[in-house]
Write a protein that holds these residues in place. Structure first.
Motif, PDB file in Angstrom:
ATOM      1  N   UNK A 102       0.850  -1.199   0.000  1.00 12.74           N
ATOM      2  CA  UNK A 102       0.000   0.000   0.000  1.00 12.74           C
ATOM      3  C   UNK A 102       0.879   1.241   0.000  1.00 12.74           C
ATOM      4  N   UNK A 103       1.889   1.254   0.875  1.00 11.02           N
ATOM      5  CA  UNK A 103       2.785   2.409   0.951  1.00 11.02           C
ATOM      6  C   UNK A 103       3.548   2.587  -0.361  1.00 11.02           C
ATOM      7  N   UNK A 129      -6.071   4.696   0.166  1.00  9.43           N
ATOM      8  CA  UNK A 129      -6.525   4.921   1.544  1.00  9.43           C
ATOM      9  C   UNK A 129      -7.524   3.879   2.007  1.00  9.43           C
ATOM     10  N   UNK A 130      -8.168   3.191   1.076  1.00 17.96           N
ATOM     11  CA  UNK A 130      -9.163   2.177   1.434  1.00 17.96           C
ATOM     12  C   UNK A 130      -8.746   0.783   0.958  1.00 17.96           C
ATOM     13  N   UNK A 131      -7.522   0.641   0.523  1.00 22.44           N
ATOM     14  CA  UNK A 131      -7.082  -0.603  -0.094  1.00 22.44           C
ATOM     15  C   UNK A 131      -6.487  -1.553   0.937  1.00 22.44           C
ATOM     16  N   UNK A 135      -5.173  -6.399  -1.818  1.00 19.05           N
ATOM     17  CA  UNK A 135      -5.508  -5.645  -3.023  1.00 19.05           C
ATOM     18  C   UNK A 135      -4.313  -4.936  -3.613  1.00 19.05           C
ATOM     19  N   UNK A 136      -3.472  -4.358  -2.747  1.00 22.62           N
ATOM     20  CA  UNK A 136      -2.279  -3.654  -3.215  1.00 22.62           C
ATOM     21  C   UNK A 136      -1.236  -4.637  -3.736  1.00 22.62           C
ATOM     22  N   UNK A 137      -1.062  -5.741  -3.038  1.00 24.56           N
ATOM     23  CA  UNK A 137      -0.077  -6.751  -3.417  1.00 24.56           C
ATOM     24  C   UNK A 137      -0.365  -7.280  -4.821  1.00 24.56           C
ATOM     25  N   UNK A 138      -1.643  -7.557  -5.080  1.00 24.16           N
ATOM     26  CA  UNK A 138      -2.010  -8.113  -6.385  1.00 24.16           C
ATOM     27  C   UNK A 138      -1.872  -7.100  -7.513  1.00 24.16           C
ATOM     28  N   UNK A 139      -1.964  -5.804  -7.212  1.00 24.32           N
ATOM     29  CA  UNK A 139      -1.706  -4.794  -8.237  1.00 24.32           C
ATOM     30  C   UNK A 139      -0.239  -4.781  -8.646  1.00 24.32           C
ATOM     31  N   UNK A 158      -6.656  -4.388  -6.191  1.00 23.92           N
ATOM     32  CA  UNK A 158      -7.124  -3.042  -5.904  1.00 23.92           C
ATOM     33  C   UNK A 158      -8.415  -3.155  -5.114  1.00 23.92           C
ATOM     34  N   UNK A 159      -9.483  -2.513  -5.595  1.00 21.42           N
ATOM     35  CA  UNK A 159     -10.790  -2.634  -4.947  1.00 21.42           C
ATOM     36  C   UNK A 159     -11.610  -3.760  -5.553  1.00 21.42           C
ATOM     37  N   UNK A 160     -11.153  -4.315  -6.665  1.00 23.01           N
ATOM     38  CA  UNK A 160     -11.898  -5.378  -7.338  1.00 23.01           C
ATOM     39  C   UNK A 160     -11.767  -6.688  -6.572  1.00 23.01           C
TER      40      UNK A 160
END
Length: 261
Positions: A102-103, A129-131, A135-139, A158-160
């Motif tokens: 995320x960071x 901010x809402x992830x 979700x971040x790792x997979x992006x 992400x959000x998906x």
């Protein structure tokens, strides 16, 4: 034909686009090494140069994988975006970005975030901010690789929220059986049966509630039992199922039963 006869099925183009696996223990090390060779590959100018290039990746496909390449072609992802996304991933893997994905995404410029968005074909810019960490790792994994940290059968990108069949931790025998059973299917039919098989393992997700598998997804008996239940249900509801649908479903699940035997 039993499962012993279908090892090492080569995915066709449709299957390749849906092929998802967990990044292995050496994934990040291998990616960085391949990316370094890609960056330093000398232009072909002599037989010596050609020999050097033949031993190293010279295209992004060699680094990013076949599934990423297939999906980039389907989505029309530009060559510039593909190159920029590979560079972003290399930075993430080289600078500890996966420890706090995320960071890392927050540290990207708006232009770089746009590259990540387009690489994963996200409809809207992502909001860190809402992830979740997942979700971040997979992006920050190329298409074809995902993680499912909470083992709920749903991968956040992400959000998906996306579902996968076979699950990431499915036995290799199950993955090979699935490839054999779906080898001649069109995209939509394969997705439909994948959805049914996913629900067999996890049930129906209601209101995005986190669910757990109904049976261990890393054991082949869970898939054998599920297929047997599908076949029994088909017979029970046969009178209310259109004849052509019954025939298709009967053929598919019978094939899966044979392949998993």
């Amino acid at each position: 034909m039993s499962i012993q006869n279908v090892n090492n099925i080569t995915p066709n183009a449709i299957q390749q686009r849906h092929l998802i696996q967990s990044p292995g223990a050496n994934f990040f090390t291998d990616f960085k090494a391949a990316y370094a060779r890609y960056q330093t590959a000398a232009p072909t100018g002599s037989s010596t140069d050609a020999a050097k290039q033949s031993a190293s990746p010279t295209t992004l496909s060699d680094i990013m994988g076949l599934t990423f390449t297939e999906m980039a072609a389907v989505r029309g992802t530009s060559a510039n975006d593909q190159t920029a996304y590979a560079a972003i991933l290399n930075r993430a893997y080289s600078q500890g970005g996966m420890d706090n994905p995320v960071a890392f995404l927050q540290s990207l410029t708006p232009q770089e975030q746009g590259v990540v968005q387009r690489a994963h074909c996200l409809a809207e810019p992502f909001d860190t901010s809402t992830m979740s960490r997942e979700g971040a790792y997979n992006l920050l994994l190329p298409e074809g690789y995902q993680v499912d940290f909470n083992h709920d059968g749903i991968q956040e990108v992400g959000a998906a929220r996306t579902g996968t069949f076979p699950p990431l931790d499915a036995p290799e025998q199950v993955k090979q059986a699935w490839l054999a059973a779906t080898q001649n299917m069109d995209d939509m039919t394969m997705m439909t049966y994948g959805f049914e098989m996913h629900n067999m393992l996890y049930g129906i997700n209601v209101n995005d509630q986190t669910s757990k598998a109904l049976a261990p997804t890393d054991q082949i008996d869970s898939y054998r039992d599920g297929v047997n239940k599908f076949l029994a249900s088909l017979e029970y509801f046969k009178a209310s199922i259109p004849t052509d649908q019954y025939a298709r479903d009967k053929a598919f699940f019978s094939d899966m039963k044979r392949l998993l035997a």
